[in-house]
Design a protein around this motif. Structure first.
Motif: not given
Length: 135
Positions: A104-107, A118-123, A128-135
Motif C-alpha cells: 500500500x501507498x498512503x498519501x 488521505x488516499x491509500x492505494x493497494x496493490x 495490480x491496483x486492487x483497491x483504493x481508500x479515502x479517509x
C-alpha cells in the motif's frame, strides 16, 4: 528522511501497544518507507484476513485505509493523528489470498488545523491496483 521513518514507526508502535483493533487485525503490518506526506507499507495476508470466497476481505482494506491514512498524517509530524470522520473504498481487483503480500501507498492529499485527507492505494501480489481508500 530517517527521522520521519523513526517517528512514524514510533506512532505505529503506540497503535500496537494499545492492544486494540490494529493489534488484533493487522499485527504483522510492515512500514517500508515514510517521507513527509507519504507512507509505504506491506502486509502478509493471513487466513483471518479473508472473506468467505478466500480473498482479501473488504473490511481489511477499510481497516488499512484508516490506519495507513493515520500513519501518513504521522509522517507530517503529528503523533496524535485523530479519528476518521468519513472513510470509503473502491475495490478494483482481488487483493490476494492467504500467503500473498498486499502493498500500500498512503498519501496525505490535504491537511488543515483540524482535518486531514488521505488516499491509500493497494496493490496485489501481481502489482495490480486492487483497491483504493479515502479517509
Amino acid at each position: 528522511m530517517a527521522a520521519c521513518m523513526r517517528f512514524t514507526r514510533r506512532v505505529w508502535k503506540s497503535f500496537v501497544d494499545n492492544k486494540g483493533h490494529d493489534q488484533q487485525c493487522i499485527p504483522n503490518l510492515k512500514i517500508l518507507s515514510a517521507t513527509p506526506g507519504t507512507l509505504e507499507a506491506s502486509l502478509k495476508i493471513e487466513p483471518y484476513n479473508l472473506n468467505r470466497v478466500g480473498t482479501v476481505h473488504g473490511g481489511l482494506i477499510l481497516t488499512l485505509t484508516d490506519t495507513l491514512g493515520s500513519l501518513a498524517v504521522a509522517t507530517k509530524g503529528q503523533f496524535m493523528t485523530g479519528v476518521s470522520v468519513d472513510i470509503g473504498a473502491s475495490f478494483v481487483k482481488p487483493g490476494g489470498k492467504a500467503g500473498d503480500v498486499l502493498t500500500a501507498k498512503a498519501t496525505v492529499t490535504g491537511i488543515g488545523r483540524s482535518l486531514a485527507y488521505t488516499r491509500v492505494d493497494f496493490y496485489n501480489a501481481a502489482g495490480q491496483l486492487a483497491a483504493y481508500g479515502r479517509f
